[in-house]
Design a protein around this motif. Structure first.
Motif, short mmCIF file in Angstrom:
data_model
loop_
_atom_site.label_atom_id
_atom_site.label_comp_id
_atom_site.label_asym_id
_atom_site.label_seq_id
_atom_site.Cartn_x
_atom_site.Cartn_y
_atom_site.Cartn_z
N ILE A 21 0.83 -1.20 0.00
CA ILE A 21 0.00 0.00 0.00
C ILE A 21 0.87 1.25 0.00
CG2 ILE A 21 -1.75 1.29 1.31
CD1 ILE A 21 -2.60 -1.41 2.51
N PRO A 22 0.58 2.25 -0.86
CA PRO A 22 1.34 3.51 -0.83
C PRO A 22 1.32 4.14 0.56
CG PRO A 22 0.01 3.39 -2.81
CD PRO A 22 -0.39 2.22 -1.96
N ASP A 23 2.46 4.71 0.94
CA ASP A 23 2.68 5.34 2.24
C ASP A 23 2.90 4.33 3.36
OD1 ASP A 23 2.49 7.94 1.17
OD2 ASP A 23 0.31 7.91 1.36
N GLN A 24 2.95 3.05 3.03
CA GLN A 24 3.26 2.03 4.03
C GLN A 24 4.77 1.79 4.05
OE1 GLN A 24 1.94 -2.01 3.19
NE2 GLN A 24 1.49 -2.36 5.34
N SER A 25 5.35 1.75 5.26
CA SER A 25 6.80 1.57 5.41
C SER A 25 7.11 0.28 6.15
CB SER A 25 7.40 2.75 6.19
OG SER A 25 7.18 3.98 5.52
N VAL A 26 8.24 -0.32 5.82
CA VAL A 26 8.72 -1.52 6.50
C VAL A 26 10.20 -1.32 6.80
CG1 VAL A 26 9.00 -4.02 6.38
CG2 VAL A 26 7.07 -2.94 5.20
N SER A 27 10.60 -1.65 8.03
CA SER A 27 12.00 -1.52 8.42
C SER A 27 12.70 -2.87 8.29
CB SER A 27 12.10 -1.03 9.87
OG SER A 27 11.60 0.29 9.98
N TYR A 28 13.98 -2.82 7.90
CA TYR A 28 14.75 -4.04 7.68
C TYR A 28 16.14 -3.91 8.28
CZ TYR A 28 11.28 -5.03 4.02
OH TYR A 28 10.12 -5.26 3.33
N GLY A 29 16.67 -5.04 8.73
CA GLY A 29 18.08 -5.16 9.05
C GLY A 29 18.78 -5.82 7.89
N VAL A 30 19.95 -5.28 7.51
CA VAL A 30 20.70 -5.78 6.37
C VAL A 30 22.08 -6.23 6.83
CG1 VAL A 30 21.63 -5.23 4.08
CG2 VAL A 30 19.50 -4.13 4.86
N CYS A 31 22.46 -7.43 6.44
CA CYS A 31 23.80 -7.94 6.75
C CYS A 31 24.40 -8.52 5.47
CB CYS A 31 23.73 -9.01 7.83
SG CYS A 31 25.34 -9.73 8.27
N ILE A 32 25.57 -8.01 5.08
CA ILE A 32 26.25 -8.47 3.86
C ILE A 32 27.66 -8.91 4.24
CG2 ILE A 32 26.80 -7.93 1.46
CD1 ILE A 32 25.06 -5.41 1.77
N THR A 33 28.00 -10.13 3.91
CA THR A 33 29.32 -10.67 4.22
C THR A 33 30.08 -10.90 2.92
OG1 THR A 33 28.43 -11.79 6.17
CG2 THR A 33 30.59 -12.50 5.39
N PHE A 34 31.30 -10.36 2.85
CA PHE A 34 32.15 -10.48 1.68
C PHE A 34 33.34 -11.37 2.02
CE2 PHE A 34 30.02 -6.41 1.55
CZ PHE A 34 29.57 -6.30 0.26
N TYR A 237 13.29 -15.61 -1.35
CA TYR A 237 12.48 -14.47 -0.96
C TYR A 237 11.28 -14.98 -0.18
CZ TYR A 237 15.02 -11.71 -4.47
OH TYR A 237 16.00 -11.07 -5.19
N PHE A 238 11.06 -14.42 1.00
CA PHE A 238 9.89 -14.75 1.80
C PHE A 238 8.98 -13.53 1.80
CE2 PHE A 238 13.44 -17.28 3.20
CZ PHE A 238 12.91 -18.56 3.35
N LEU A 239 7.76 -13.68 1.29
CA LEU A 239 6.87 -12.55 1.06
C LEU A 239 5.67 -12.58 1.99
CD1 LEU A 239 6.80 -12.69 -2.85
CD2 LEU A 239 8.47 -11.55 -1.38
N HIS A 240 5.22 -11.41 2.36
CA HIS A 240 4.02 -11.29 3.18
C HIS A 240 2.83 -11.85 2.41
CE1 HIS A 240 0.71 -9.46 5.40
NE2 HIS A 240 1.56 -9.20 6.38
N PRO A 241 1.99 -12.68 3.04
CA PRO A 241 0.91 -13.33 2.30
C PRO A 241 -0.16 -12.39 1.79
CG PRO A 241 0.70 -13.73 4.66
CD PRO A 241 2.03 -13.09 4.46
N LYS A 242 -0.32 -11.23 2.43
CA LYS A 242 -1.36 -10.29 2.00
C LYS A 242 -0.81 -9.22 1.08
CE LYS A 242 -4.93 -7.15 3.79
NZ LYS A 242 -5.58 -6.60 5.01
N SER A 248 11.70 -11.34 4.34
CA SER A 248 13.04 -11.86 4.54
C SER A 248 13.64 -12.22 3.18
CB SER A 248 13.02 -13.09 5.45
OG SER A 248 14.33 -13.59 5.66
N LEU A 249 14.94 -12.01 3.06
CA LEU A 249 15.65 -12.29 1.81
C LEU A 249 17.00 -12.90 2.16
CD1 LEU A 249 16.44 -12.00 -1.20
CD2 LEU A 249 16.89 -9.58 -0.76
#
Length: 313
Positions: A21-34, A237-242, A248-249
């Motif tokens: 939905i427009p104007d909806q926000s989701v926060s994420y933690g990102v971890c990248i290992t090289f 990719y794990f997606l919200h069902p709705k 999660s990625l």
């Protein structure tokens, strides 16, 4: 979903649609290992991704905000070159991007805003750093920022979050069809693509999420004639069902020639304060919206140093 159960392939008329939905926000933690030639570096930060109202040409828009410091190996960068690159890179955020109707990254949309932020960022750089390295880096940044296409290209080719989170996963899935995708791990080689098989699970898994799986390898026909490259990619990719946004990625990449380089990326949704991770996975939603037929559209109106190597600026 039962553990170890094979993923069914679907007919050409089955598709996945984004209903964020427009104007909806989701926060994420990102971890990248090289991992590269015996060395290992881990980058961590948090972001907030927001679906915006469509742009002037009805293009789908998203805003990416960094909501934490960026930590390398659990610490804020300390080397001068690393700190300089990190502080200059703040000019890009908040970043607004446009995507295509399948959810794939297209362009940086707020170039004008980025340009307006630069004088303040530049002033801070000149106050906190000096010397030839600073002058050189500022000159390169100004050259980059002057042309909108340059900004789109540098982020589109080098930013790991953009290159994985904003892939064209909202589309028709055809049986036995392979897709070609480029990721930043290939920037320093003459290999163009990973050739990827895409599958998604029609039924939600044990905690209510929809799964999309990628599995592929470097396309050998595009390999350098003198350097034989090998590599694999696996993504989940794990997606919200709705709403179908990513909760999660998990992505793992490798490329080998004389040595092997690997990248492991993890992105996890951060629940809102006071809520459980799966607080709205059991929301009532129309099962028929999970798999659809016909045209696939997004909802809404029609439509050096480690840091220098990482940013490639």
């Amino acid at each position: 979903m039962n553990a170890g159960k094979p993923i069914d392939k679907h007919s050409a008329q089955q598709a996945l649609r984004l209903k964020w939905i427009p104007d909806q926000s989701v926060s994420y933690g990102v971890c990248i290992t090289f991992e590269n030639e015996g060395s290992k570096n881990e980058v961590k930060y948090e972001v907030k991704v927001s679906r915006l109202k469509p742009g002037s040409n009805n293009e789908p828009l998203f805003q990416i905000e960094r909501t934490s410091e960026v930590f390398v190996n659990e610490a804020i960068p300390e080397l001068v070159a690393d700190r300089l690159a990190y502080e200059a890179g703040k000019v890009f955020y908040p970043l607004v991007i446009s995507v295509d109707n399948n959810g794939g990254f297209e362009t940086v949309y707020n170039h004008d805003e980025i340009l307006k932020r630069w004088p303040k960022i530049k002033s801070k750089l000149l106050s906190n750093f000096d010397g030839v390295m600073t002058d050189y880096y500022i000159a390169n940044m100004e050259k980059l920022l002057a042309i909108p296409l340059n900004v789109t290209n540098i982020l589109g080719k080098n930013d790991w979050l953009i290159n994985t989170f904003f892939k064209p996963i909202y589309k028709v899935y055809q049986k036995d069809k392979f897709e070609k995708m480029v990721f930043p791990i290939l920037n320093n080689s003459n290999v163009d693509n990973y050739l990827i098989a895409e599958k998604f699970e029609k039924n939600s898994n044990s905690f209510g999420a929809i799964e999309v799986h990628h599995e592929g390898s470097i396309e050998m026909e595009n390999a350098d004639n003198f350097n034989q490259y090998f590599g694999d990619y696996q993504g989940k990719y794990f997606l919200h069902p709705k709403y179908k946004y990513i909760i999660s990625l998990i992505s793992d990449f490798s490329i080998s020639c004389y040595a092997t380089s690997k990248v492991h990326l993890r992105v996890f949704m951060i629940p809102e304060d006071g809520r459980d991770f799966d607080y709205d996975f059991l929301s009532t939603y129309d099962e028929n919206n999970t798999i659809t037929s016909g045209a696939v559209i997004l909802d809404g109106p029609p439509q050096k140093s480690f840091w220098e190597r990482l940013l490639n600026i």
